[in-house]
Write a protein that holds these residues in place. Structure first.
Motif, PDB file in Angstrom:
ATOM      1  N   ARG A  35      -3.285  -5.703  -1.286  1.00  0.00           N
ATOM      2  CA  ARG A  35      -2.856  -4.389  -1.174  1.00  0.00           C
ATOM      3  C   ARG A  35      -3.791  -3.107  -1.514  1.00  0.00           C
ATOM      4  N   THR A  36      -4.726  -3.693  -2.404  1.00  0.00           N
ATOM      5  CA  THR A  36      -5.505  -2.761  -2.989  1.00  0.00           C
ATOM      6  C   THR A  36      -5.946  -1.665  -2.258  1.00  0.00           C
ATOM      7  N   ILE A  53      -3.137   0.826  -1.262  1.00  0.00           N
ATOM      8  CA  ILE A  53      -2.800   1.729  -2.456  1.00  0.00           C
ATOM      9  C   ILE A  53      -3.845   2.633  -2.684  1.00  0.00           C
ATOM     10  N   LEU A  61       2.588   5.489  -1.392  1.00  0.00           N
ATOM     11  CA  LEU A  61       2.550   4.924  -2.578  1.00  0.00           C
ATOM     12  C   LEU A  61       3.690   4.454  -3.209  1.00  0.00           C
ATOM     13  N   ILE A  62       4.669   4.956  -3.387  1.00  0.00           N
ATOM     14  CA  ILE A  62       5.725   4.498  -3.650  1.00  0.00           C
ATOM     15  C   ILE A  62       6.350   3.276  -3.123  1.00  0.00           C
ATOM     16  N   LEU A  66       4.709   0.872  -1.456  1.00  0.00           N
ATOM     17  CA  LEU A  66       3.458  -0.121  -1.709  1.00  0.00           C
ATOM     18  C   LEU A  66       3.716  -0.669  -2.839  1.00  0.00           C
ATOM     19  N   LEU A  67       3.780   0.208  -3.831  1.00  0.00           N
ATOM     20  CA  LEU A  67       4.049  -0.376  -5.400  1.00  0.00           C
ATOM     21  C   LEU A  67       5.404  -0.983  -5.387  1.00  0.00           C
ATOM     22  N   ALA A  68       6.440  -0.629  -4.379  1.00  0.00           N
ATOM     23  CA  ALA A  68       7.958  -1.247  -4.983  1.00  0.00           C
ATOM     24  C   ALA A  68       7.858  -2.461  -4.059  1.00  0.00           C
TER      25      ALA A  68
END
Length: 209
Positions: free
Chosen positions: A47-48, A51, A203-204, A206-208
């Protein structure tokens, strides 16, 4: 790093004031974001890369908004203040005062305050000008006028203070013009707000996940 508003004058166009240091800093920040995001896209795994893209979508509009977008446009009819996420148009008749203390500000006739992001106040520049004035007074205690007095008048003020003085003079001179009548108008910079919000949401997510 000090910021100096640089006016560009034209007989028929607006006088434009920007912070040269702010624009230079914005270019450097955008180059840094491009390098980091590009490296993540090329070498990142999983996912980098996504992100990195979401982060760039969030950061780039914010950098542009606070460094390269701010500007002040002034002509005989009105003052247009382009701040990070808003553009405020003020007919000169609605301008009560222009001041510079720790920041540069415009006050309307009904007491509203508009900050001039493009005209940052530098205390270092003020101190430098003050030292220069003290040195001049020490060198010429009797206050004799030199042949270069007119040339050095602008050197008696810091750049931001000189810009504020110029804007105040334009307001006083043009306020009575029929073309300078009206009320303050505000336009939001949705072209920057929309991608910023989209990048934040992405971004939220993807991080979640």
């Amino acid at each position: 790093m000090s910021s100096s508003p640089t006016p560009a004058e034209n007989t028929y166009a607006d006088r434009v004031f920007r912070s040269s240091a702010g624009m230079g800093g914005g270019v450097l920040l955008l180059a840094l974001v491009a390098w980091i995001a590009g490296d993540a896209l090329v070498r990142g795994e999983g996912r980098t890369p996504w992100i990195a893209l979401a982060g760039a979508l969030l950061v780039v509009p914010v950098v542009v908004a606070f460094t390269m977008r701010p500007a002040v446009f002034a002509n005989d009819d009105r003052l247009r203040v382009r701040n990070p996420f808003r553009t405020i148009t003020l007919p000169w008749a609605d301008v009560a005062d222009v001041r510079a203390s720790f920041s540069s500000e415009v006050f309307t006739q009904d007491g509203k305050k508009v900050q001039l992001w493009a005209v940052p106040v530098s205390l270092r520049q003020r101190k430098r000008v003050s030292r220069r004035q003290m040195q001049r007074a020490h060198d010429d205690p009797h206050g004799r006028t030199s042949v270069n007095a007119d040339v050095s008048d602008k050197a008696r003020l810091a750049p931001a203070d000189q810009t504020v003085a110029d804007l105040r003079e334009m307001a006083e001179r043009n306020a009575s013009r029929p073309e300078a009548q009206g009320q303050m108008q505000v336009r939001w910079a949705y072209e920057l707000l929309a991608p910023t919000l989209a990048g934040l949401v992405l971004l939220i997510v993807l991080l979640a996940v």
